[in-house]
Design an enzyme around this catalytic site. Structure first.
Site: not given
Lengths: 491, 167, 491, 167
Positions: A118, A201, A293
């Site tokens: 991430k 965040e 994916r």
């Protein structure tokens, strides 16, 4: 598809069967590998070729890269489709296959590595000018992390840098016990992902989760297949997804989809990928992460665009160029997916187990069921509680909602508690119908979404239970007719 | 003939009668004229006082599973006679904490002989990727702790027991 | 949909269930009427309300207008959906309903009457400048009919003016026994339709059958939902339909669809209708007839446009205006329908009967099954041999063909001979794949389309038959193991 | 143990053996090692000489219906012993014309005692909206005509019979 001779499906459940169906229709030989607990599963029955794998636990068997390499050698499969979960986003796996000269049906290992983290993904995306939310990354300077988290502004979302699926995520609303929460987050990250690094965040209140399906080939072509709205989540996991998103104006849709293709192009993405965004009630959107994916919810995109995304994955993996342009990919009508899970929604979504004594799938115009289970199958805790997916298409959103509700009501699954009635309740909610939802919607409306039985329904249920109770009926039948009649007559 | 049917946390006592070939069900103080017509394998029309509903029914040793009016309901069947004879032993007495489903022990937070209060965390378990705390249902003394951290257990395994209360 | 309170479905089989599904999803109460032989049929099970009808034969029960009026009175249904066949194109029926203040979900009785008669329909269409083939109408001047037929030019097609479904149609290749053939045609017309009037038109060699789905409302709006190609016919009856037609260029498609809407507008058509055309190999097309009802093959149109045509029928019948324009109706992807019939394709399509001992419908992306039968049901000669319809969607025609083939192979129907393997053979034929077909294709290719069993398949079949033969296996098991072993050893 | 299996117009004589727990099937001069594994209700994996096919099988009194390799095949089972004992009486002797399925008589084109030639139309029938002619299978004399125009008949009803041939 010349380069792909035979495909090993390195997965199980509904996605293994869904991939097999595309292979069969395309005439490409497929091999289904399976652990013995999946012996009677639909994909194993339907496969022309199967391969038994072993492991300390069933999950471990599917996660064992050596198992898959051995399966390829034994069966002659020269390509592997990883589905989602398990090894789908595992860079070492993609590398191991490349070294064994087996085609990995997915992006390159480098891209998986870059986007799988991430922190690095976010840095990459931010550096290229795409929107990201205010944040703090622990490893930039661990000593000042708590301080920097506070500066991001509350509420703040703290999550493991290596995480996924909502595991180890926590929202902190003020600075009082921030240090303590950071510590907890680190422990959970270590436990779940063997990686304690954290990332924080700004927590957007009442955000929506909107993602975009992207595709790239090996020749530098990139397109998107429009967005999916995935805001209906319980415990940070999606259970209803739809497309188009009821939140976006045509301009916003164009903007978010264009950003997603831009990100795909920036990383040189190959195959099917999804760029996830946080969408604020005020209309801003921020890059959340990229899933390298096929997604669980890819069928809604197939319903409104007409493309078979698994087939397109195969084509790209075989080195073929996309044979369509962005203009060819139109979004027609509306589609909703419901994840049918073995769980008790009224008991805080506790997973349910048991034997599926009766299964009857809904059918009809616009209805598709991607299922991984059949009647007689045992549902255990060995794997994820998702049993199947109900995907519904209709010309407009309102019709799609009512069709989906009818399909949920027609879906008979007896022996294991499932969430079909809960999903029906969600679809009946006026806020869902008006499209006014956010990722916290289900938690907020928990009370309204509880099941209740009317007196009338109860009468029918008790009657059905009594009349199908063989022992009870036999006992009652033993009272001689005449005597019973007299008793009746005496009343 | 009596039966106790349990749906969720609610219990219903019913009495089934048959007279002149017709079934009647007593529920509380109401009597319903009921009838079942099997129209397929495990598929019925159920009639209650002349009204009709279609139902799918499956049965196992313990429960009756019914899909009706678009949703599935699990009904536990209890034979009142068996209940009186057998008691509810290990279960529900508030002394034995059974595993609701198979899983793994994350941590053990008590030891035999320890005095605990209602709500104290005795154990943390994980099933299907969800963590659950096993809390003391009442004040008492821990009798047995049958698993250690990292152990796996089956459904209905006895995790922790408290000493029986003095009557 | 205010005006429609409750809908009586005056039909049976797959179409009754298909209509019921739309009603259920739309939340409109529906009543399924049924003759006792259909007691266990899916639509009767699924219905919340049913109504038993009687008649001298099962078919007669469904054709009895009084039955339907009584059903409306008893159940309070204020609208009737006729499906296709039976009374769907019966003007007196539409009138009787109107008089009883019941909404007929279909066009007005006048339009049914006008278009139901091939002769008047053709005259009407020709007079308004739409293309019709050279022809002769008997009743214009019966005395000169044979002469005028000869002038149309050979080969000529002679058919009953009141006909349909290919009954009583004959092609005459030269004038030698023309008079005799005319006489035969008249007798058949009398027998099938109680109407001996004939109609003759130029027989186009190797023609295609292309039709256009049209819709009109009560407010003067008319649209089309594009075309369907229905050239794959056996005994003049369609068994495979698809859309788009592989024969048409975009310009031809536009031209034929525009002509169809023009015809709908000319007659003031309300609801769903189909304008059928004969399409010559040279590219000309001629009006054939108009079907004033929903067609068996309507689902392929639903698949590529996204619209639920039954729902749109309900809206129009309720007096609502079309809420879309021609530009909103896009044709995306490709769809094929196969009619699954109880018949032996290798024995000249002789109808088959029996009990459906096992039924397992195909599922998967793009697959829809509209079925009227379930496991355990008896298939008799009381009705049409069509058991169900398999409708498949894919992004392009090639993918649609392979998906359909896989679905046909996955469709398990045991106990009654069906045409699934025959349909699969047709889809494998190189001329079908290249789109090079005509209405005589099946007859022409009959030999190629016969089934054959390889030695290998035969071995598996005989083995399966032996091992599932309980009596046989029990008898074999009685030989003592030791003795059997010795016998084996002595070999 | 022997069986005669009939697929369409072809007949196959097979012999099933079991030795050391394994089944063998003799088909003509070949011997196959065969095995069936039931994986669901009426659903099997069939193994022939080590190769595998999935099959759905349903059985009634007369036939075995098998769906395999994407198509359904009907196999008529004949016990050779019963065949010898029972003969084929009404059927197949060329003397009796049986209805292939229920239907209606459209017209009768012969009468008892009439001399007919092979191929002569004896009757016209309609089943499921299809007209079929019933033609004489050989030269002979009409014995019985059991229906008149407009009559309905069941499957296997004896429509017309010819006098037995002199041997």
């Amino acid at each position: 598809m010349q380069k792909i001779k035979k495909v090993l499906i390195a997965n199980r459940g509904e996605i293994a069967l869904r991939i097999l169906r595309t292979l069969k229709a395309a005439g490409i030989p497929g091999v289904v590998m399976y652990h013995r607990v999946d012996r009677g599963a639909p994909a194993v029955r339907e496969a022309e070729e199967t391969y038994l794998i072993e492991g300390e636990t069933p999950v471990a068997a599917y996660l064992d890269i050596e198992n898959i390499l051995a399966a390829c050698r034994t069966t002659g499969a020269n390509a592997v489709h990883p589905g989602y979960g398990f090894l789908a986003e595992n860079a070492p796996f993609a590398k191991a296959l490349a070294e064994a000269d087996v085609i990995f049906i997915g992006p390159t290992a480098d891209v998986i590595e870059l986007m799988g983290d991430k922190v690095s993904a976010r840095k990459f995306v931010e550096a290229r000018g795409f929107p990201v939310a205010p944040s703090a990354i622990e490893e930039d300077d661990p000593a000042t992390f708590v301080e920097r988290v506070a500066k991001v502004g509350f509420p703040v979302l703290i999550k493991p840098a290596a995480g996924g699926g909502g595991k180890g995520m926590r929202v902190v609303y003020d600075g009082a016990n921030l240090a303590e929460e950071v510590e907890r987050g680190r422990r959970e990250g270590e436990r779940y992902f063997a990686d304690g690094r954290l990332f924080a965040e700004r927590f957007i209140e009442n955000p929506r989760h909107i993602e975009v399906q992207v595709f790239g080939d090996q020749h530098g072509n990139y397109v998107h297949f429009w967005e999916r709205e995935c805001s209906i989540q319980r415990r940070f996991q999606k259970i209803i997804e739809e497309t188009p998103s009821p939140a976006l104006s045509p301009e916003q849709r164009q903007e978010i989809c264009t950003a997603a293709v831009g990100i795909a192009e920036a990383v040189g993405y190959q195959g099917a990928g999804t760029v996830e965004f946080i969408y604020a009630p005020t209309g801003e959107f921020y890059f959340l992460e990229m899933n390298t994916r096929l997604q669980v919810e890819h069928p809604v995109t197939e319903m409104v665009t007409g493309y078979d995304l698994v087939y397109e994955q195969l084509r790209v993996a075989a080195g073929e160029a996309l044979n369509y342009t962005q203009a060819d990919i139109t979004q027609t009508g509306h589609s909703i997916e419901c994840r049918i899970c073995a769980e008790d929604a009224d008991a805080d979504f506790a997973p349910a187990i048991g034997k599926l004594l009766k299964v009857r799938e809904p059918v009809g115009p616009g209805i598709r069921v991607d299922s991984g289970v059949i009647e007689g199958q045992d549902v255990t805790t060995a794997f994820d509680p998702m049993l199947s997916k109900l995907i519904v298409y209709a010309r407009d959103r309102q019709q799609c909602i009512t069709r989906t509700q009818q399909a949920l009501r027609d879906y008979v699954l007896l022996g294991v508690t499932t969430n079909t009635a809960y999903l029906d309740k969600i679809l009946s909610h006026s806020d869902f119908i008006s499209g006014d939802v956010h990722t916290g919607f289900l938690a907020e409306q928990a009370d309204v979404l509880k099941q209740n039985l009317s007196q009338d329904t109860l009468d029918f249920l008790l009657s059905a239970a009594a009349l199908t109770d063989e022992q009870l009926c036999n006992a009652v039948a033993e009272i001689p007719e005449l005597y019973a009649a007299m008793g009746h007559w005496r009343n | 003939m009596k039966r106790e049917f349990v749906i969720g946390s609610e219990s219903y006592d019913v009495l089934l009668n048959k007279a002149l070939g017709e079934y009647h069900l007593d529920v509380g103080d109401r009597q319903l004229a009921i009838q079942a017509e099997e129209i397929g394998s495990g598929e019925y029309f159920i009639y209650v006082d002349g009204r009709k509903q279609r139902a799918f029914v499956a049965v196992d040793d313990e429960n009756t599973y019914i899909h009706m009016e678009g949703k599935a309901v699990t009904i536990q069947r209890i034979d009142p006679f068996e209940k009186i004879m057998g008691g509810d032993g290990a279960d529900g007495s508030g002394s034995s904490l059974l595993a609701p489903m198979p899983g793994t022990v994350i941590s053990v937070n008590c030891e035999p002989g320890q005095q605990v209060s209602e709500g104290d965390v005795l154990m943390v378990i994980e099933s299907m990727k969800l963590e659950t705390t096993v809390a003391a249902p009442r004040e008492g003394i821990v009798e047995q702790v049958n698993f250690s951290a990292g152990d796996t257990f089956d459904q209905k395994a006895l995790l922790v027991s408290l000493q029986a209360e003095e009557e």
